[in-house]
Scaffold this motif. Structure first.
Motif, short mmCIF file in Angstrom:
data_model
loop_
_atom_site.label_atom_id
_atom_site.label_comp_id
_atom_site.label_asym_id
_atom_site.label_seq_id
_atom_site.Cartn_x
_atom_site.Cartn_y
_atom_site.Cartn_z
N THR A 30 5.99 5.27 36.96
CA THR A 30 6.75 6.06 37.94
C THR A 30 6.37 5.73 39.38
N GLY A 31 5.47 4.79 39.57
CA GLY A 31 5.05 4.41 40.91
C GLY A 31 3.78 3.59 40.87
N VAL A 32 3.23 3.35 42.06
CA VAL A 32 2.02 2.55 42.21
C VAL A 32 1.07 3.28 43.15
N VAL A 33 -0.22 3.21 42.86
CA VAL A 33 -1.23 3.71 43.79
C VAL A 33 -2.08 2.53 44.25
N GLY A 34 -2.51 2.58 45.48
CA GLY A 34 -3.47 1.63 46.03
C GLY A 34 -4.53 2.41 46.76
N ILE A 35 -5.77 1.94 46.69
CA ILE A 35 -6.85 2.71 47.30
C ILE A 35 -7.80 1.79 48.05
N GLN A 55 1.49 -17.11 40.86
CA GLN A 55 0.70 -18.25 40.36
C GLN A 55 -0.52 -18.52 41.24
N SER A 56 -1.23 -17.46 41.61
CA SER A 56 -2.36 -17.61 42.51
C SER A 56 -3.32 -16.45 42.34
N ARG A 57 -4.57 -16.67 42.77
CA ARG A 57 -5.52 -15.57 42.89
C ARG A 57 -5.18 -14.83 44.18
N VAL A 58 -5.27 -13.50 44.13
CA VAL A 58 -4.87 -12.67 45.25
C VAL A 58 -6.01 -11.72 45.60
N ILE A 59 -6.29 -11.58 46.88
CA ILE A 59 -7.23 -10.59 47.39
C ILE A 59 -6.44 -9.32 47.65
N GLU A 60 -6.91 -8.20 47.10
CA GLU A 60 -6.15 -6.95 47.13
C GLU A 60 -7.08 -5.76 47.32
N ILE A 61 -6.47 -4.60 47.59
CA ILE A 61 -7.17 -3.34 47.40
C ILE A 61 -6.99 -2.97 45.94
N PRO A 62 -7.91 -2.20 45.35
CA PRO A 62 -7.70 -1.74 43.98
C PRO A 62 -6.38 -0.97 43.89
N ALA A 63 -5.67 -1.15 42.79
CA ALA A 63 -4.36 -0.52 42.64
C ALA A 63 -4.02 -0.39 41.16
N GLY A 64 -3.01 0.40 40.89
CA GLY A 64 -2.58 0.54 39.51
C GLY A 64 -1.26 1.27 39.41
N LEU A 65 -0.72 1.27 38.21
CA LEU A 65 0.55 1.93 37.95
C LEU A 65 0.34 3.41 37.64
N ASP A 79 -5.68 11.47 41.56
CA ASP A 79 -6.52 11.25 40.37
C ASP A 79 -6.28 9.87 39.79
N CYS A 80 -5.03 9.42 39.80
CA CYS A 80 -4.72 8.06 39.33
C CYS A 80 -5.42 7.02 40.20
N ALA A 81 -5.36 7.21 41.52
CA ALA A 81 -6.02 6.27 42.43
C ALA A 81 -7.52 6.26 42.19
N ALA A 82 -8.13 7.42 42.02
CA ALA A 82 -9.58 7.50 41.78
C ALA A 82 -9.95 6.83 40.45
N ARG A 83 -9.12 7.01 39.43
CA ARG A 83 -9.37 6.39 38.12
C ARG A 83 -9.27 4.87 38.22
N GLU A 84 -8.25 4.38 38.91
CA GLU A 84 -8.10 2.93 39.08
C GLU A 84 -9.26 2.35 39.88
N LEU A 85 -9.72 3.07 40.89
CA LEU A 85 -10.87 2.62 41.68
C LEU A 85 -12.09 2.45 40.79
#
Length: 179
Positions: A30-35, A55-65, A79-85
């Motif tokens: 239902t969406g995406v979180v980034g932290i 097709q590459s390695r990517v530098i990101e902030i932690p994130a999830g669906l 809570d989703c963001a904290a769990r993904e972190l």
């Protein structure tokens, strides 16, 4: 509201049409979180992983669906963001602060990305994600971030724009330690 036609649908992505406009969406989320994780000593905790679409390695902030796993249906965005972190970096956040919610790519998908900052971090594990993920955790001092990101690009990695957006938002909210 007009009817949505399903053009194709896979496990992780669907292609749909509404009013002659084709768009992609995730049938299982239902969406995406980034932290943006900020340590007490002035470091950002960023992750690196291979992303198949680019097709590459990517530098990101932690994130999830959001809502992609049955056991976490109904979980709050924070809570989703904290769990993904915790899953991706091994850090538990003492404080999770909302930064911004907005469309991921409004011409292509109705998906909304919800950005947060995490402070008062406690390291509990090494992180690295689930068994299906290959995540490298990076600790980058804020005063070296610009040079470090440039070097990542020189070394062939891509940079996710959410790093810059969340960093600016955290700065405007006074969440970064003084340099």
């Amino acid at each position: 509201m007009s009817t949505i036609e399903t053009l194709a649908e896979g496990k992780y992505l669907g292609l749909y049409s509404r009013d002659d406009w084709e768009f992609a969406d995730r049938p299982n989320a239902t969406g995406v979180v980034g932290i943006l994780p900020i340590t007490d000593d002035g470091q950002l905790v960023l992750i690196e992983q291979y992303r198949f679409p680019v097709q590459s390695r990517v530098i990101e902030i932690p994130a999830g669906l959001v809502g992609d796993e049955e056991e976490f249906k109904g979980e709050s965005l924070a809570d989703c963001a904290a769990r993904e972190l915790l899953e991706e970096t091994g850090y538990r956040a003492g404080v999770v602060t909302p930064l911004l919610s907005g469309p991921t790519s409004p011409g292509m998908t109705p998906e909304i990305t919800h950005l947060f900052a995490a402070t008062e971090l406690t390291r509990e594990t090494e992180g690295g994600g689930t068994e299906s993920e290959d995540i490298t955790v990076h600790h980058v001092p804020l005063d070296q971030l610009s040079d470090w990101l440039i070097q990542q690009q020189v070394d062939g990695r891509l940079l996710d724009n959410k790093i810059h957006a969340s960093l600016w938002l955290a700065q405007t909210q006074g969440l970064l330690p003084p340099s």
